[in-house]
Each structure stands twice: as structure tokens, then as C-alpha cells.
Design a protein around this motif. Structure first.
Motif, PDB file in Angstrom:
ATOM      1  N   LYS A 242      28.745  30.110  52.701  1.00  0.00           N
ATOM      2  CA  LYS A 242      30.116  30.322  53.186  1.00  0.00           C
ATOM      3  C   LYS A 242      30.882  31.169  52.169  1.00  0.00           C
ATOM      4  O   LYS A 242      30.562  31.199  50.991  1.00  0.00           O
ATOM      5  N   GLU A 243      31.869  31.858  52.652  1.00  0.00           N
ATOM      6  CA  GLU A 243      32.630  32.775  51.802  1.00  0.00           C
ATOM      7  C   GLU A 243      33.338  32.017  50.683  1.00  0.00           C
ATOM      8  O   GLU A 243      34.006  31.014  50.911  1.00  0.00           O
ATOM      9  N   ILE A 244      33.154  32.528  49.455  1.00  0.00           N
ATOM     10  CA  ILE A 244      33.805  31.928  48.295  1.00  0.00           C
ATOM     11  C   ILE A 244      34.664  32.995  47.632  1.00  0.00           C
ATOM     12  O   ILE A 244      34.157  34.009  47.159  1.00  0.00           O
ATOM     13  N   VAL A 245      35.962  32.788  47.627  1.00  0.00           N
ATOM     14  CA  VAL A 245      36.896  33.719  47.005  1.00  0.00           C
ATOM     15  C   VAL A 245      37.616  32.988  45.880  1.00  0.00           C
ATOM     16  O   VAL A 245      38.235  31.940  46.100  1.00  0.00           O
ATOM     17  N   LEU A 246      37.516  33.562  44.665  1.00  0.00           N
ATOM     18  CA  LEU A 246      38.114  32.927  43.490  1.00  0.00           C
ATOM     19  C   LEU A 246      39.317  33.714  43.004  1.00  0.00           C
ATOM     20  O   LEU A 246      39.365  34.942  43.121  1.00  0.00           O
ATOM     21  N   SER A 247      40.258  32.990  42.441  1.00  0.00           N
ATOM     22  CA  SER A 247      41.419  33.603  41.806  1.00  0.00           C
ATOM     23  C   SER A 247      41.334  33.308  40.311  1.00  0.00           C
ATOM     24  O   SER A 247      41.462  32.158  39.890  1.00  0.00           O
ATOM     25  N   ILE A 248      41.098  34.353  39.515  1.00  0.00           N
ATOM     26  CA  ILE A 248      40.865  34.181  38.078  1.00  0.00           C
ATOM     27  C   ILE A 248      41.970  34.874  37.291  1.00  0.00           C
ATOM     28  O   ILE A 248      42.226  36.067  37.463  1.00  0.00           O
ATOM     29  N   LYS A 249      42.629  34.114  36.419  1.00  0.00           N
ATOM     30  CA  LYS A 249      43.698  34.665  35.602  1.00  0.00           C
ATOM     31  C   LYS A 249      43.114  35.479  34.466  1.00  0.00           C
ATOM     32  O   LYS A 249      42.232  35.024  33.746  1.00  0.00           O
ATOM     33  N   THR A 250      43.564  36.713  34.298  1.00  0.00           N
ATOM     34  CA  THR A 250      43.075  37.571  33.227  1.00  0.00           C
ATOM     35  C   THR A 250      43.966  37.438  31.998  1.00  0.00           C
ATOM     36  O   THR A 250      44.922  36.646  31.991  1.00  0.00           O
ATOM     37  N   ASN A 251      43.688  38.244  30.966  1.00  0.00           N
ATOM     38  CA  ASN A 251      44.499  38.215  29.744  1.00  0.00           C
ATOM     39  C   ASN A 251      45.809  38.967  29.899  1.00  0.00           C
ATOM     40  O   ASN A 251      46.653  38.928  29.003  1.00  0.00           O
ATOM     41  N   ASN A 252      45.955  39.643  31.020  1.00  0.00           N
ATOM     42  CA  ASN A 252      47.206  40.313  31.355  1.00  0.00           C
ATOM     43  C   ASN A 252      48.035  39.354  32.223  1.00  0.00           C
ATOM     44  O   ASN A 252      47.596  38.936  33.290  1.00  0.00           O
ATOM     45  N   VAL A 253      49.220  39.003  31.752  1.00  0.00           N
ATOM     46  CA  VAL A 253      50.025  37.978  32.437  1.00  0.00           C
ATOM     47  C   VAL A 253      50.382  38.380  33.863  1.00  0.00           C
ATOM     48  O   VAL A 253      50.644  37.533  34.715  1.00  0.00           O
ATOM     49  N   ASN A 254      50.398  39.679  34.135  1.00  0.00           N
ATOM     50  CA  ASN A 254      50.776  40.154  35.472  1.00  0.00           C
ATOM     51  C   ASN A 254      49.569  40.498  36.338  1.00  0.00           C
ATOM     52  O   ASN A 254      49.715  41.136  37.382  1.00  0.00           O
ATOM     53  N   GLU A 255      48.406  40.059  35.886  1.00  0.00           N
ATOM     54  CA  GLU A 255      47.187  40.460  36.595  1.00  0.00           C
ATOM     55  C   GLU A 255      46.340  39.243  36.947  1.00  0.00           C
ATOM     56  O   GLU A 255      46.144  38.345  36.134  1.00  0.00           O
TER      57      GLU A 255
END
Length: 290
Positions: free
Chosen positions: A172-185
Motif C-alpha cells: 500500500k502507498e506509504i507517504v512520509l513527511s520528514i523534517k529537514t535541517n531547514n526550518v521552512n522545508e
């Protein structure tokens, strides 16, 4: 001819020295030296039981001393990964020198001849050890190279055969939201289309499959942080200190354990698999394709 010979010396060769193997090598060679000294040597010193036993024990200890101490002190992981036939030759030569030095030092007291010079004795011991040890070591290097090469080629062939069967099962589709080192990204990563990620300094280029092409986007995040965020997914793994791949989207493979490469759809360059990660890659691959 000379160029070809030098090229052969730089041929990649697996670094196989580890404690268990070192113990086996030390045990076998010490027994061989004892038997040769005791039953076949014409030397009145070395064909007596106690000098023979001393020579055997010293051989065992000197091999362990060299094979355990030198790599731990002087060899980095990069040196081991770029190991070749020339390095293997000089390292085994170092083992023989170590045996000669240890044997001469410990057996010298048994040589009670008045005109016996320590340095002359060292040269004689070194020549004797080289004579006994060179041919077996060269044979071992050659056999190891041929056997390991054939085994790796069989493995690669098996991998490609499994890939050609296209037995991948779509989860099944797995979509992740990962916080980068850029606060706005924020990195939004669809694992179904994720191919691989490549470290580029303080950034990571993320390769994802689109309809008929590949999308490449840089994100300010370390390769290790990205890997930590993907650690719950067994089909995602690091094949090199600069790469993370998705096993499910591999197109084909080439090479062997010392020069293994992975190709992905619509990507021109290949992803390397370092030697120290080949075993893990093999285990993961077998789990998903067998």
C-alpha cells in the motif's frame, strides 16, 4: 606485459583477515612448521622436539600478533574496502617477516654455536621461513580469488534472474513527511516512487520516479538522519556511506562483491555497494525476491 602485470597487482581482492580466520591460519601454519622441522629438517637445532615446539608456538603467536595488531592500528575501513592483490601480497609478506623475527629471537638461545651471529641467524631464519611459507601463501591467495570470484558471479547471476522475473509485490502507498535541517522545508517522500538518495555535502539529492522520468530534488538533511527516518522499512537500506536505496525499485545489477553496482530506471549513473555492506544487501535482497 609489464603494464598487464602491474594492472593485475591492482586487481580488487577481498580483505579476509578477521580473528576467527587468523586463528585458523595461525594454527595450520604452526602445525605445518612443527611437522616440517621435526620430521624433515636436517638442522640439528630445529629437528629436536623442544626447539620444534617453540618454533611452532612462536609461529602461532607471531601470526596473531601481526594480523590482529597491524590492521587495528594502521588500517582504516577505506583501506580494507580498497584492498587488492598487491596489498594482500605485502601483508602476507609482513606475516612472514614477523614469523622470522619472532622465531630468530626465541630460537637463538638454542643455537649454542660460538661463531653463530644473531644477524646472520636472522637472515638464515628469514630465508628459511620465506622458503617454507611463500608457495602455500601464494596458492591460498590464488584459490581464494578464484573461489570467491565464482561465488560472487553466481550470486550476481541469481540476483539478476530474480529481478528479471519481476515478482515485486506492491505494498500500500506509504507517504512520509520528514523534517529537514531547514526550518521552512519538509521532505514529502512517497516510498512507492522513491529510488535512492545521494549525499552531496550538507544536502541529500532525492531521486523519485515520475511517469516517464526521474525527479531529483536536493534537501538540507544528512544522509544518516534520512536513514534514521526510514529505519522502519526493511526494503530501504544504505549500500554505501553516501547512498540510501529502495530495493523494490532496482532495475538491474552488475559486477561482484568487490565492485557491485545497482541501476535504477531512467537514471544514467549506477549506485555502488561497498564491500562491507554487500552481505547486508544480499540478505535484504534475498528476503524480498526469494
Amino acid at each position: 606485459m609489464k603494464y598487464k602485470f602491474l594492472k593485475n597487482l591492482s586487481t580488487p581482492y577481498p580483505y579476509l583477515f578477521h580473528t576467527k580466520r587468523n586463528l585458523i591460519i595461525a594454527s595450520i601454519l604452526s602445525i605445518v612448521i612443527f611437522l616440517i622441522n621435526y620430521y624433515f629438517s636436517q638442522n640439528t637445532v630445529t629437528n629436536n622436539f623442544y626447539p620444534c615446539l617453540t618454533a611452532s608456538i612462536v609461529t602461532f603467536l607471531s601470526i596473531l600478533f601481526f594480523t590482529e595488531l597491524v590492521p587495528n592500528v594502521f588500517f582504516t575501513s577505506e583501506i580494507k574496502e580498497s584492498w587488492n592483490i598487491l596489498r594482500e601480497f605485502f601483508f602476507t609478506l609482513g606475516i612472514l617477516i614477523s614469523i622470522a623475527l619472532f622465531q630468530n629471537s626465541f630460537l637463538y638461545p638454542f643455537k649454542n654455536s660460538i661463531d653463530n651471529n644473531f644477524f646472520l641467524s636472522l637472515i638464515n631464519t628469514f630465508s628459511y621461513v620465506i622458503l617454507i611459507g611463500t608457495i602455500p601463501i601464494l596458492i591460498i591467495i590464488w584459490i581464494n580469488y578464484v573461489v570467491i570470484l565464482k561465488e560472487n558471479l553466481r550470486s550476481v547471476k541469481a540476483y539478476n534472474k530474480e529481478l528479471e522475473k519481476e515478482l515485486k509485490q506492491k505494498d500500500k502507498e506509504i507517504v512520509l513527511s520528514i523534517k529537514t535541517n531547514n526550518v521552512n522545508e519538509t521532505l514529502i517522500l512517497d516510498l512507492a516512487t522513491f529510488l535512492f538518495a545521494k549525499s552531496e555535502g550538507n544536502y541529500v539529492d532525492v531521486y523519485t520516479q515520475t511517469l516517464n522520468s526521474v525527479d531529483i530534488k536536493p534537501y538540507r538533511i544528512s544522509i544518516q538522519k534520512l536513514l534514521n527516518n526510514l529505519s522502519n522499512y526493511p526494503f530501504i537500506l544504505s549500500t554505501h556511506r553516501s547512498y540510501i536505496i529502495n530495493i523494490k525499485n532496482i532495475r538491474r545489477t552488475s559486477g561482484n562483491a568487490r565492485n557491485y553496482k545497482i541501476s535504477f530506471p531512467n537514471v544514467s549513473h549506477e549506485v555502488p555497494v561497498s564491500r562491507n555492506k554487500f552481505k547486508l544487501f544480499k540478505e535484504k535482497f534475498d528476503k524480498f525476491y526469494k
